[in-house]
Write a protein that holds these residues in place. Sequence first.
Motif, PDB file in Angstrom:
ATOM      1  N   MET A   1       0.838  -1.167   0.000  1.00 19.84           N
ATOM      2  CA  MET A   1       0.000   0.000   0.000  1.00 19.84           C
ATOM      3  C   MET A   1       0.890   1.240   0.000  1.00 19.84           C
ATOM      4  N   THR A   2       0.532   2.197  -0.845  1.00 21.04           N
ATOM      5  CA  THR A   2       1.329   3.423  -0.938  1.00 21.04           C
ATOM      6  C   THR A   2       0.583   4.662  -0.460  1.00 21.04           C
ATOM      7  N   SER A   3      -0.739   4.597  -0.359  1.00 22.05           N
ATOM      8  CA  SER A   3      -1.529   5.759   0.031  1.00 22.05           C
ATOM      9  C   SER A   3      -2.514   5.361   1.123  1.00 22.05           C
ATOM     10  N   LEU A   4      -2.600   6.214   2.163  1.00 28.22           N
ATOM     11  CA  LEU A   4      -3.481   5.914   3.283  1.00 28.22           C
ATOM     12  C   LEU A   4      -4.097   7.203   3.814  1.00 28.22           C
ATOM     13  N   ASN A   5      -5.412   7.218   3.937  1.00 20.63           N
ATOM     14  CA  ASN A   5      -6.130   8.363   4.485  1.00 20.63           C
ATOM     15  C   ASN A   5      -6.781   7.926   5.792  1.00 20.63           C
ATOM     16  N   LEU A   6      -6.276   8.449   6.909  1.00 21.29           N
ATOM     17  CA  LEU A   6      -6.802   8.114   8.232  1.00 21.29           C
ATOM     18  C   LEU A   6      -7.580   9.275   8.845  1.00 21.29           C
ATOM     19  N   TYR A   7      -7.983  10.228   8.024  1.00 24.44           N
ATOM     20  CA  TYR A   7      -8.758  11.354   8.542  1.00 24.44           C
ATOM     21  C   TYR A   7     -10.070  10.830   9.126  1.00 24.44           C
ATOM     22  N   GLY A   8     -10.361  11.213  10.355  1.00 28.39           N
ATOM     23  CA  GLY A   8     -11.579  10.771  11.013  1.00 28.39           C
ATOM     24  C   GLY A   8     -11.441   9.440  11.738  1.00 28.39           C
ATOM     25  N   CYS A   9     -10.318   8.784  11.597  1.00 29.61           N
ATOM     26  CA  CYS A   9     -10.066   7.513  12.286  1.00 29.61           C
ATOM     27  C   CYS A   9      -9.362   7.806  13.607  1.00 29.61           C
ATOM     28  N   ASP A  10     -10.074   8.423  14.514  1.00 34.44           N
ATOM     29  CA  ASP A  10      -9.482   8.934  15.743  1.00 34.44           C
ATOM     30  C   ASP A  10      -8.866   7.856  16.621  1.00 34.44           C
ATOM     31  N   GLN A  11      -9.392   6.663  16.612  1.00 37.77           N
ATOM     32  CA  GLN A  11      -8.845   5.599  17.457  1.00 37.77           C
ATOM     33  C   GLN A  11      -7.503   5.084  16.933  1.00 37.77           C
ATOM     34  N   ILE A  12      -7.272   5.196  15.650  1.00 39.65           N
ATOM     35  CA  ILE A  12      -6.047   4.662  15.049  1.00 39.65           C
ATOM     36  C   ILE A  12      -4.861   5.596  15.238  1.00 39.65           C
ATOM     37  N   VAL A  13      -5.090   6.894  15.261  1.00 43.16           N
ATOM     38  CA  VAL A  13      -3.963   7.822  15.284  1.00 43.16           C
ATOM     39  C   VAL A  13      -3.339   8.027  16.657  1.00 43.16           C
ATOM     40  N   GLU A  14      -3.783   7.291  17.662  1.00 44.87           N
ATOM     41  CA  GLU A  14      -3.100   7.340  18.943  1.00 44.87           C
ATOM     42  C   GLU A  14      -1.704   6.758  18.747  1.00 44.87           C
ATOM     43  N   VAL A  15      -0.737   7.224  19.534  1.00 45.47           N
ATOM     44  CA  VAL A  15       0.676   6.926  19.306  1.00 45.47           C
ATOM     45  C   VAL A  15       0.961   5.438  19.138  1.00 45.47           C
ATOM     46  N   GLY A  16       0.513   4.589  20.028  1.00 53.28           N
ATOM     47  CA  GLY A  16       0.805   3.162  19.943  1.00 53.28           C
ATOM     48  C   GLY A  16       0.235   2.512  18.703  1.00 53.28           C
ATOM     49  N   ARG A  17      -0.958   2.899  18.336  1.00 53.17           N
ATOM     50  CA  ARG A  17      -1.605   2.296  17.169  1.00 53.17           C
ATOM     51  C   ARG A  17      -1.022   2.806  15.870  1.00 53.17           C
ATOM     52  N   ILE A  18      -0.695   4.076  15.813  1.00 50.74           N
ATOM     53  CA  ILE A  18      -0.155   4.624  14.568  1.00 50.74           C
ATOM     54  C   ILE A  18       1.215   4.023  14.278  1.00 50.74           C
ATOM     55  N   ALA A  19       1.950   3.657  15.312  1.00 50.55           N
ATOM     56  CA  ALA A  19       3.250   3.001  15.120  1.00 50.55           C
ATOM     57  C   ALA A  19       3.066   1.650  14.441  1.00 50.55           C
ATOM     58  N   LYS A  20       2.028   0.942  14.808  1.00 53.05           N
ATOM     59  CA  LYS A  20       1.749  -0.359  14.184  1.00 53.05           C
ATOM     60  C   LYS A  20       1.374  -0.189  12.720  1.00 53.05           C
ATOM     61  N   VAL A  21       0.578   0.819  12.445  1.00 51.27           N
ATOM     62  CA  VAL A  21       0.198   1.096  11.061  1.00 51.27           C
ATOM     63  C   VAL A  21       1.450   1.416  10.238  1.00 51.27           C
ATOM     64  N   ALA A  22       2.298   2.273  10.768  1.00 53.12           N
ATOM     65  CA  ALA A  22       3.515   2.668  10.056  1.00 53.12           C
ATOM     66  C   ALA A  22       4.418   1.467   9.797  1.00 53.12           C
ATOM     67  N   ALA A  23       4.529   0.590  10.766  1.00 58.13           N
ATOM     68  CA  ALA A  23       5.378  -0.587  10.617  1.00 58.13           C
ATOM     69  C   ALA A  23       4.857  -1.544   9.544  1.00 58.13           C
ATOM     70  N   CYS A  24       3.556  -1.562   9.363  1.00 59.26           N
ATOM     71  CA  CYS A  24       2.951  -2.457   8.369  1.00 59.26           C
ATOM     72  C   CYS A  24       2.957  -1.876   6.958  1.00 59.26           C
ATOM     73  N   CYS A  25       3.325  -0.621   6.810  1.00 59.80           N
ATOM     74  CA  CYS A  25       3.240   0.047   5.508  1.00 59.80           C
ATOM     75  C   CYS A  25       4.571   0.701   5.141  1.00 59.80           C
ATOM     76  N   PRO A  26       5.622  -0.079   4.960  1.00 58.36           N
ATOM     77  CA  PRO A  26       6.926   0.529   4.667  1.00 58.36           C
ATOM     78  C   PRO A  26       7.000   1.239   3.311  1.00 58.36           C
ATOM     79  N   GLU A  27       6.080   0.941   2.416  1.00 56.83           N
ATOM     80  CA  GLU A  27       6.085   1.559   1.084  1.00 56.83           C
ATOM     81  C   GLU A  27       5.177   2.784   1.006  1.00 56.83           C
ATOM     82  N   LEU A  28       4.634   3.202   2.127  1.00 56.88           N
ATOM     83  CA  LEU A  28       3.706   4.332   2.166  1.00 56.88           C
ATOM     84  C   LEU A  28       4.373   5.605   1.653  1.00 56.88           C
ATOM     85  N   THR A  29       3.720   6.255   0.703  1.00 54.66           N
ATOM     86  CA  THR A  29       4.228   7.518   0.167  1.00 54.66           C
ATOM     87  C   THR A  29       3.270   8.674   0.420  1.00 54.66           C
TER      88      THR A  29
END
Length: 127
Positions: A1-29
Amino acid sequence: MTSLNLYGCDQIVEVGRIAKVAACCPELTHLTVGRRMTDAGLKMLAESCLNWTFFHLRDNERATDAGIQKVVAGCPYLASLKLSACANVSFKGLFTAACPRLTSLSLNGCGNVTGAGIQRVAVFCPN
């Protein structure tokens, strides 16, 4: 996955959870986040998302210049930075390092950005 829109996903953008998302998407641009993103979350993202070319922060009152600086400094390929209605961004201390690839900057609704802040952008981001 190269593109991700998390606007409005308030539960995901907490520090611990966003780190997991980032780790799973190394190709994110391309990433868009919103109102619950903090400086700590931005720092964590910038440390793990080195391929970003586009970053959009929307409707945010938590992130400050310090968090945006982490993104700018940690993302060497960043070409487009879009900040929309970010109440605590002023650019007073931002852009302390060169941003050679930044070609697009949008500051829609960022009322604390001053002329001095824009001058810093002109100095450190020549494109």
